[in-house]
Design a protein around this motif. Sequence first.
Motif, short mmCIF file in Angstrom:
data_model
loop_
_atom_site.label_atom_id
_atom_site.label_comp_id
_atom_site.label_asym_id
_atom_site.label_seq_id
_atom_site.Cartn_x
_atom_site.Cartn_y
_atom_site.Cartn_z
N LEU A 7 0.78 10.21 7.92
CA LEU A 7 1.52 9.91 6.70
C LEU A 7 0.56 9.62 5.56
CD1 LEU A 7 4.61 9.79 6.64
CD2 LEU A 7 4.42 7.32 6.52
N LEU A 8 -0.45 8.83 5.86
CA LEU A 8 -1.43 8.46 4.84
C LEU A 8 -2.15 9.70 4.31
CD1 LEU A 8 -3.03 6.01 3.56
CD2 LEU A 8 -4.73 6.50 5.31
N PHE A 9 -2.52 10.57 5.23
CA PHE A 9 -3.25 11.79 4.87
C PHE A 9 -2.41 12.66 3.92
CE2 PHE A 9 -4.83 16.09 5.65
CZ PHE A 9 -6.21 15.90 5.58
N ILE A 10 -1.17 12.87 4.31
CA ILE A 10 -0.28 13.68 3.48
C ILE A 10 -0.11 13.06 2.10
CG2 ILE A 10 2.09 14.41 3.17
CD1 ILE A 10 2.34 15.05 5.95
N LEU A 11 0.23 11.75 2.11
CA LEU A 11 0.49 11.08 0.84
C LEU A 11 -0.72 11.14 -0.07
CD1 LEU A 11 2.57 7.90 1.64
CD2 LEU A 11 3.12 9.77 0.10
N PHE A 12 -1.87 10.87 0.51
CA PHE A 12 -3.07 10.81 -0.33
C PHE A 12 -3.40 12.18 -0.90
CE2 PHE A 12 -7.47 10.48 -1.51
CZ PHE A 12 -7.53 9.23 -2.08
N PHE A 13 -3.33 13.19 -0.08
CA PHE A 13 -3.78 14.50 -0.57
C PHE A 13 -2.71 15.28 -1.30
CE2 PHE A 13 -7.27 13.57 2.36
CZ PHE A 13 -8.33 13.76 1.48
N THR A 14 -1.47 14.76 -1.37
CA THR A 14 -0.54 15.40 -2.31
C THR A 14 -0.85 14.93 -3.73
OG1 THR A 14 1.04 13.70 -1.73
CG2 THR A 14 1.47 15.88 -0.86
N VAL A 15 -1.37 13.73 -3.89
CA VAL A 15 -1.69 13.25 -5.23
C VAL A 15 -3.09 13.65 -5.65
CG1 VAL A 15 -0.92 11.27 -6.52
CG2 VAL A 15 -1.33 11.04 -4.06
N THR A 16 -4.00 13.57 -4.70
CA THR A 16 -5.41 13.61 -5.07
C THR A 16 -6.08 14.82 -4.45
OG1 THR A 16 -5.23 11.27 -4.69
CG2 THR A 16 -7.37 12.07 -5.33
N LEU B 122 0.83 -1.21 0.00
CA LEU B 122 0.00 0.00 0.00
C LEU B 122 0.86 1.25 0.00
CD1 LEU B 122 -2.96 -0.61 2.44
CD2 LEU B 122 -2.95 -0.41 -0.03
N LEU B 123 1.87 1.25 0.86
CA LEU B 123 2.76 2.40 0.96
C LEU B 123 3.45 2.63 -0.38
CD1 LEU B 123 4.00 4.54 2.75
CD2 LEU B 123 5.74 2.92 3.42
N LEU B 124 3.88 1.52 -0.97
CA LEU B 124 4.56 1.58 -2.25
C LEU B 124 3.67 2.23 -3.31
CD1 LEU B 124 7.29 0.55 -3.10
CD2 LEU B 124 6.27 -1.62 -3.69
N ILE B 125 2.45 1.73 -3.39
CA ILE B 125 1.53 2.25 -4.39
C ILE B 125 1.24 3.73 -4.14
CG2 ILE B 125 -0.83 2.06 -5.29
CD1 ILE B 125 -0.66 -0.95 -4.51
N ALA B 126 1.00 4.05 -2.86
CA ALA B 126 0.68 5.43 -2.52
C ALA B 126 1.82 6.36 -2.90
CB ALA B 126 0.39 5.53 -1.02
N LEU B 127 3.07 5.94 -2.61
CA LEU B 127 4.22 6.79 -2.93
C LEU B 127 4.35 7.00 -4.42
CD1 LEU B 127 6.83 5.41 -0.41
CD2 LEU B 127 6.08 7.77 -0.59
N ILE B 128 4.17 5.92 -5.19
CA ILE B 128 4.32 6.07 -6.63
C ILE B 128 3.22 6.96 -7.19
CG2 ILE B 128 4.30 4.85 -8.83
CD1 ILE B 128 5.59 2.50 -7.37
N MET B 129 2.03 6.79 -6.66
CA MET B 129 0.95 7.65 -7.15
C MET B 129 1.21 9.10 -6.77
SD MET B 129 -2.36 5.27 -7.41
CE MET B 129 -3.20 5.73 -5.97
N ALA B 130 1.82 9.29 -5.58
CA ALA B 130 2.10 10.66 -5.15
C ALA B 130 3.16 11.31 -6.03
CB ALA B 130 2.55 10.67 -3.70
N MET B 131 4.15 10.53 -6.46
CA MET B 131 5.26 11.13 -7.22
C MET B 131 5.04 11.04 -8.72
SD MET B 131 8.59 9.93 -5.10
CE MET B 131 8.09 8.24 -5.03
N GLY B 132 4.06 10.29 -9.13
CA GLY B 132 3.86 10.12 -10.56
C GLY B 132 4.69 8.96 -11.06
N ARG B 133 4.28 8.38 -12.17
CA ARG B 133 4.98 7.20 -12.66
C ARG B 133 6.35 7.55 -13.21
NH1 ARG B 133 2.23 3.56 -16.65
NH2 ARG B 133 4.33 2.74 -16.34
N GLY B 134 7.16 6.52 -13.44
CA GLY B 134 8.49 6.76 -13.99
C GLY B 134 9.55 6.01 -13.21
N THR B 135 10.70 5.80 -13.85
CA THR B 135 11.75 5.00 -13.24
C THR B 135 12.17 5.55 -11.89
OG1 THR B 135 12.53 4.67 -15.48
CG2 THR B 135 13.94 3.90 -13.72
#
Lengths: 342, 331, 320
Positions: free
Chosen positions: C22-31, A187-200
């Motif tokens: 952490l979850l809150f920050i991560l989620f709302f930086t993307v979405t 979950l953390l992995l997916i969340a981080l990638i979605m936060a930073m956008g895709r890419g190597t």
Amino acid sequence: MDVESYVVSNSVTLGLVLACVWVARVVGREPIWRDAARQLWSRRRLAIVVVALYMTIGLVDSIAWKGGIPEDVVDVLPNAPLTLLDRAFLGTKEASYSAPFASVEFYGAEALKRPGQHPFGTDILGRDVLYLSLKGARVALLIGGLTSLIAIPLALIFGVGAGYFGGRFDDFVFFLISTLASIPGLLLLIALIMAMGRGTLSVCIALGVTSWVGFCRLTRAETLKLRELDYVSAARALGVPELRIVIRHILPNLAHLIVITFVLMFSGLVLSEAVLAWLGIGVDGSWGQMIDGARDELSRDPIIWWNLSASGAALFVLILAVNSVGDAIRDVLDPRTLKDSS
Amino acid sequence: MSRLLEVRGLQTAFPSATGETRIVDDVSFNLDSGEVLALVGESGSGKSMTALSILRLVPKPGRVIAGEIKLEGRDLLDFSVSEMRRVRGGRIAMIFQEPMTCLNPVVAVGAQVMEAIGLHDQIGQVDARARTRELFAEVGIPDPEARLDAYPHELSGGLKQRVMIAMALSTRPEILIADEPTTALDVTVQAQILALLSDLQRDRGTAILLITHDLGIVNELADRVAVMYAGRLVEVAPRQELLSNPLHPYTRGLLRSIPALSPPGVRLPEIPGVVPSPDHWPNGCRFSTRCGERFEPCAEIFPEETAPTSDRRVWCHAVDASSRDPEGEAL
Amino acid sequence: MGAYIIRRLIYGVGVVIGVLFLLFILFFTVTEPDDIARRALGDKVPPEVIEQWKVNHGYDRPLWPWQDWDENLLFDHYRRMLTFDFGLSDADDSPIIDRIRAGMGPSLSLTIPLLVLGILIGIPLSLLVAFFRETYIDRMGVFLCVLAMSVSIILYIVGAQYLIGKVLRWYPISGFNADLLMLPRFLVLPIIVGLLSGIGGDVRFYRTVFLEESSRDFVRTARAKGASEPRIMTHHVLRNALIPILTRVVLAIPFLFTGALLLEAFFGIPGLGSMTFDAIQANDFATLRTMVFIGALSFVLGQIATDISYGFVDPRVRFE
């Protein structure tokens, strides 16, 4: 940007090769490491050769330049920077699927441009599968290598710092580790990638952030132990600066752990990327992506199997070789598993 | 006194880069019933490995490659695995150097002794417990009933070693092998444990093979002494004669380096150099690299066994030469 | 011991609060809340509908307390999670607690057999390998472990689905039926895949632990008192090895409650793992945070449980 990306890639490759040579020379001067390397070689000759082969392929795929493309090749842009590997497979593109060593297309039976010259067949776009599989080597090495370069220093800074200095910093690091470890990894992995956008780079950073915790805990515990050793206490009593103690006395004693972790982590990272690719957030050109793409082809009739087999085998062989080397490295370097010889 | 244990030509080896390294090489000695034989040597001399070889407990990948270990005439090396198990802890018991780590940390000490009893005698839990309590009392553990259920980490080093001794004696073995039984203990506790071993030996008539590097302990306990150096025996003699009249230069060196035997204020003489590692043992006498009395053949030819008197044996060219003297006054 | 547990619990609450932040920050930086609404309603809805949806779901409020101390998403996030008020799914407005209740059964019917079989197969196998250490069997065993570990779980899934579903046509390759008679048919495949992908690492880990314990001095003592090798393995080595094994097993327990994300998603099992997976795909913040919260909570509790269980297997452990 003025500098083109292939120039950057070339320089980084050159830097890495030089760094490897330098490390090999420094390490070669230490009898312990030389002896370990010798033992390793005698135990896992085949696996080391396999890893070296993959590295060579990755290297061949990292040196790129522009121009020199024959006029009759139409499937690449005339101005594209191509690597050595690209050049070796220039003009091998067919129109669509073909089976290994076939001379006609799989569906439609049109004659191929290069009959019998695709040992692993071609994919839906007619690309040679051997070529794609070889290109995956560089991606895998990049994922494993770059991520380790992020995760290991992170783990060392926090782990050694927490173990050596203790106090508030230790509390903070321990809290950070506990927090990160409490989030389901994927979950953390997916969340981080979605936060930073895709890419190597973002995949590597995300993998790095999720994989440093275990090693950090290990270095922290090990540093706590080392800190209490007599010669470290003696150095402190003599007023040797803290940073110097860490660099001269603590880090060298963690070196074997770093090497073992690096190798064992590497295969885990490449496997994780395959999962990410399966979820649609992997790195372009990776074996994981090839496998993901080939999965639907299994339901075609007649079945297209070579795509999946080639990418799966390429992934499996590298991971097996690295794991096997890692196993031997742990046996050679980790005194805990060594038998009492007296 | 009858001959209980007879070790002949024992060789124990570990694989090495150059084939096999003999950590114990051609060691022969006897142990009579009720006798205390001390096996003396520096660390790395192979004395512990000799002891482990007798019980066939040499850690892998090491192994006994030659020799005989006869227990009342039968060679232990020919015993089947299950026969050997009955010997271990049954007829020959062993105690080790580190009482801290030799007891299982998650099992109560009483249960560990009861396990030893249960492995060799068909008796019930209640009887085994009663016997363990008696043994605890016998080896001087205060409040034995309460100690039965204690865990190793709750006991001091001295008490743990007493538990080890109780465990070893629980099946009334004929031979007790004690491998540096006091080395890891405080000096005052050392004396108590030695006194205990001495009493037990006297009361029960158990033969003891005492492995030590400490000549002080030898002086208190041993009837006879075998001195080992670099995997080989160099001298075997009754204690009194060895201490008063050592024949081998190495034995003399050892004796000179005991503080109590030297006049105060004088720097203790030491044996120059260090024990060579097993890969670098000389062809001839192993001590020749450090011996002040070496001459022509020492480095190349291993000295033959000589017996200056009926109960002494020594392996030294210097002694060899003098004892071949027709008038034969061996020192 | 009571004081110790309370201290650990307080620390655990701190960790959970950290996780939620952490979850809150991560989620709302993307979405942005708009994205959540658009994913739930579709792309072509007029802005008024989106605004109305945001008001209904409380996403019309600002994110941070410094924007509006009384009405902000962060405080609301904490208030809801820490009172176990999970609310409605952002994707389909179903109560999350109901979905958890519904997903629990399928998840547990997959993860409990996985955990139990993993232990029942892994420990005897590793005892066997450790017992034959330094022999052909040991080397073979370790090699097989490394082999099993080197295959990507994706290849296992594809391979198993293909082999059994398409070539042999034994079982349906995915789907679920809670009927007791039908259940095994849908679970066999994911359980086999889960076991295959985990067993290599498990056996290798247990083997290392067993080897480490069998090189200890007390094992030599046991040999010297005449104990047989099998007895030494079960009475002395296994008992001491329980401590590290326990850590590994207890740490796997939270995974019972969050489900096996990959296996559920790709075998079509409607458990908590699939639910999490769908929530990721649908930007369903309300469901996602609930699953992360439950995961973190059970992880923290699992760790405390591990520490307490040390007290039972290791007499040296004291709680202070």
